[in-house]
Design a protein around this motif. Structure first.
Motif, short mmCIF file in Angstrom:
data_model
loop_
_atom_site.label_atom_id
_atom_site.label_comp_id
_atom_site.label_asym_id
_atom_site.label_seq_id
_atom_site.Cartn_x
_atom_site.Cartn_y
_atom_site.Cartn_z
N TRP A 80 5.80 -23.39 60.54
CA TRP A 80 6.56 -24.24 59.63
C TRP A 80 7.33 -23.36 58.63
O TRP A 80 6.84 -22.32 58.22
CB TRP A 80 5.62 -25.16 58.85
CG TRP A 80 5.10 -26.32 59.65
CD1 TRP A 80 4.25 -26.28 60.72
CD2 TRP A 80 5.41 -27.70 59.44
NE1 TRP A 80 4.01 -27.54 61.19
CE2 TRP A 80 4.71 -28.45 60.42
CE3 TRP A 80 6.21 -28.39 58.52
CZ2 TRP A 80 4.78 -29.83 60.49
CZ3 TRP A 80 6.27 -29.76 58.59
CH2 TRP A 80 5.58 -30.48 59.57
N THR A 81 8.51 -23.80 58.26
CA THR A 81 9.29 -23.07 57.26
C THR A 81 9.13 -23.68 55.87
O THR A 81 9.79 -23.24 54.93
CB THR A 81 10.78 -23.05 57.63
OG1 THR A 81 11.29 -24.40 57.61
CG2 THR A 81 10.99 -22.44 59.01
N SER A 88 9.75 -32.67 51.46
CA SER A 88 10.95 -31.96 51.02
C SER A 88 12.16 -32.59 51.68
O SER A 88 12.05 -33.26 52.71
CB SER A 88 10.86 -30.46 51.36
OG SER A 88 10.66 -30.27 52.75
N HIS A 89 13.32 -32.37 51.09
CA HIS A 89 14.54 -33.06 51.52
C HIS A 89 15.67 -32.05 51.67
O HIS A 89 15.85 -31.16 50.84
CB HIS A 89 14.93 -34.12 50.48
CG HIS A 89 16.24 -34.77 50.75
ND1 HIS A 89 17.36 -34.57 49.98
CD2 HIS A 89 16.62 -35.61 51.74
CE1 HIS A 89 18.38 -35.27 50.47
NE2 HIS A 89 17.95 -35.91 51.53
N GLU A 90 16.39 -32.18 52.78
CA GLU A 90 17.54 -31.32 53.00
C GLU A 90 18.50 -32.01 53.97
O GLU A 90 18.10 -32.44 55.06
CB GLU A 90 17.10 -29.97 53.58
CG GLU A 90 18.23 -28.98 53.78
CD GLU A 90 17.75 -27.65 54.35
OE1 GLU A 90 18.56 -26.95 54.97
OE2 GLU A 90 16.55 -27.32 54.19
N SER A 91 19.74 -32.16 53.55
CA SER A 91 20.81 -32.68 54.41
C SER A 91 20.45 -34.02 55.07
O SER A 91 20.63 -34.21 56.27
CB SER A 91 21.18 -31.65 55.49
OG SER A 91 21.58 -30.43 54.91
N TYR A 95 11.26 -33.86 55.25
CA TYR A 95 10.34 -33.03 56.03
C TYR A 95 8.91 -33.18 55.55
O TYR A 95 8.63 -33.29 54.36
CB TYR A 95 10.75 -31.56 55.92
CG TYR A 95 12.06 -31.22 56.59
CD1 TYR A 95 12.09 -30.75 57.89
CD2 TYR A 95 13.27 -31.38 55.91
CE1 TYR A 95 13.29 -30.44 58.51
CE2 TYR A 95 14.48 -31.06 56.52
CZ TYR A 95 14.48 -30.60 57.81
OH TYR A 95 15.67 -30.29 58.42
N GLY A 96 7.98 -33.11 56.50
CA GLY A 96 6.56 -33.12 56.20
C GLY A 96 5.78 -33.62 57.41
O GLY A 96 6.30 -34.38 58.23
N ARG A 97 4.51 -33.18 57.51
CA ARG A 97 3.68 -33.62 58.63
C ARG A 97 3.43 -35.13 58.52
O ARG A 97 2.92 -35.62 57.53
CB ARG A 97 2.36 -32.87 58.64
CG ARG A 97 1.34 -33.37 59.65
CD ARG A 97 1.90 -33.46 61.10
NE ARG A 97 1.79 -32.24 61.83
CZ ARG A 97 2.70 -31.79 62.69
NH1 ARG A 97 3.82 -32.49 62.89
NH2 ARG A 97 2.53 -30.67 63.34
N GLY A 98 3.84 -35.82 59.58
CA GLY A 98 3.65 -37.26 59.62
C GLY A 98 4.85 -38.07 59.17
O GLY A 98 4.81 -39.30 59.21
N THR A 99 5.94 -37.43 58.78
CA THR A 99 7.10 -38.20 58.33
C THR A 99 7.57 -39.16 59.42
O THR A 99 7.89 -40.32 59.15
CB THR A 99 8.26 -37.27 57.94
OG1 THR A 99 8.42 -36.25 58.94
CG2 THR A 99 8.01 -36.62 56.58
N HIS A 355 5.15 -34.59 66.20
CA HIS A 355 4.18 -33.54 66.54
C HIS A 355 4.79 -32.14 66.52
O HIS A 355 4.13 -31.19 66.95
CB HIS A 355 3.53 -33.79 67.91
CG HIS A 355 2.73 -35.06 67.98
ND1 HIS A 355 1.79 -35.27 68.97
CD2 HIS A 355 2.71 -36.17 67.22
CE1 HIS A 355 1.23 -36.47 68.79
NE2 HIS A 355 1.79 -37.02 67.73
N LYS A 356 5.99 -31.99 66.03
CA LYS A 356 6.66 -30.69 66.06
C LYS A 356 6.58 -30.00 64.71
O LYS A 356 6.39 -30.65 63.68
CB LYS A 356 8.13 -30.85 66.47
CG LYS A 356 8.32 -31.35 67.89
CD LYS A 356 9.79 -31.37 68.28
CE LYS A 356 9.96 -31.80 69.73
NZ LYS A 356 11.38 -31.78 70.15
#
Length: 382
Positions: A80-81, A88-91, A95-99, A355-356
């Protein structure tokens, strides 16, 4: 969408990987719903370390049911980066596990609960939150007996797995099986004198390949699925202690995923016959040779007619006329088995994000789910 994003941030902050207790996230959801006047029933597992939840508001009656699971898959072994348990939010992506699988839908469920609490309702809004879905729909099956009398007779259940807001009317059922191969132990210098359990296992794998061929050529077919037939898969093979010892024990972990038209008992009989054929080859020299099968978990599939009233209702409330079937399993079959008309519809893409590493959900998908929730609340409001 600010309420949904606030909810999502809180939900992502809970590390609710299936191997851990989910009591903290359930506690948060309970507090949120209690503050909005929902009637709550917690359904704990035998250990007391996991719990599901049933909640409702409004008058008695059928109403509409929304359902989701609180657990997520692990992050171990993934690169994970960003922090997987901090939203977190971008463009335009969150992002986050389970989003995507499936706290984005849970966040929208909680937003719908907030809106319903502010409206006069002519029908109830019902919510279920489960645990241990990611390890084979285990939690909802443990909950089912206690959940059944609480549910009543909802007009429809929306299970919010990621379908990109398309209405999914089907998925395959699944069973997990442990196959234990019994052979003889001995010194490897005399290996031909003994029955090697790994040989039984290897021949069983070949026989399972023949079962797959039978299912592909003579079993049921449904072109709506990426793989149109029922499938058999071997995921793990273990056995042996040391190179110079003939293994007397080997173990396979396998599964089958079946179309509704292929009965589970029929597929299980094919697998048992395969195990018997292999064992009989060795029994003249070693009568104790055998392959024992343990079907240790199973969940039902979903198969809803596209002409069913629940599908038309879901299309209208989702604002999406596209109907699909999904490759992955869900809890929808359990609700259908309880007599509740059920479909699967939720934000995000399982293939694209589920799951990614760096799992995310788009703002557009969350907004589309919120619009569905608005229509659901309008549907049951005065």
């Amino acid at each position: 969408m600010s309420q949904t994003l606030e909810n999502l941030g809180r939900l992502i902050g809970f590390n609710s990987v299936s191997a851990r207790s989910n009591l903290d996230i359930i506690g948060f959801i309970e507090t949120y719903l209690r503050e909005r006047g929902f009637r709550l029933t917690r359904i704990s597992d035998a250990t007391g370390q996991k719990a599901g939840l049933f909640a409702e508001t409004g008058p008695s009656g059928g109403g509409l049911l929304l359902s989701g699971h609180t657990d997520v898959v692990p992050t171990e072994g993934q690169v994970w980066t960003r922090d997987p348990f901090r939203l977190s939010h971008e463009s335009g992506k969150y992002y986050g596990r389970g989003t995507t699988d499936m706290k984005g839908y849970l966040a929208c469920m909680l937003s719908a609960a907030d809106k319903a609490a502010k409206r006069d309702l002519k029908e109830p809004l019902k919510l279920t939150f489960s645990y241990d879905e990611e390890i084979g729909c285990v939690g909802i099956q443990h909950m089912a007996d206690r959940l059944a009398p609480l549910l009543g007779t909802p007009r429809a259940c929306f299970v919010g797995e990621p379908t990109e807001m398309r209405v999914a009317v089907g998925h395959k059922g699944k069973a997990a099986i442990k196959a234990t191969c019994n052979g003889q132990s001995g010194h490897s210098a005399l290996a031909p004198k003994f029955v090697n359990a790994l040989h039984l296992a290897a021949e069983f794998v070949v026989e399972l390949g023949k079962v797959q061929t039978w299912l592909a050529t003579q079993g049921a077919h449904d072109a709506a699925y990426d793989i149109a037939c029922s499938t058999v898969h071997i995921g793990k093979l273990t056995g042996g202690v040391a190179l110079n010892i003939v293994p007397d024990h080997a173990e396979l972990i396998l599964e089958y995923r079946h179309l509704a038209a292929d009965r589970q008992d029929m597929i299980m009989d094919l697998i048992r016959d395969a195990a018997t054929r292999v064992a009989r080859r060795y029994q003249p020299d070693y009568p104790e040779a055998k392959i024992a099968l343990d079907r240790y978990n199973a969940y039902p599939g979903l198969d809803v007619s596209e002409g069913a009233p629940v599908v038309a209702l879901a299309q209208r409330l989702a604002g999406n006329q596209e109907v699909t079937k999904v490759a992955f399993g869900t809890e929808a079959g359990v609700f259908a088995s309880l007599g509740v008309p059920t479909i699967v519809c939720g934000p995000g893409s399982m293939e694209g994000q589920g799951h990614k590493p760096d799992e995310y959900i788009s703002g557009e998908q969350l907004a589309a789910c919120d619009r569905m929730m608005d229509r659901i609340v309008d549907e049951i409001a005065i």
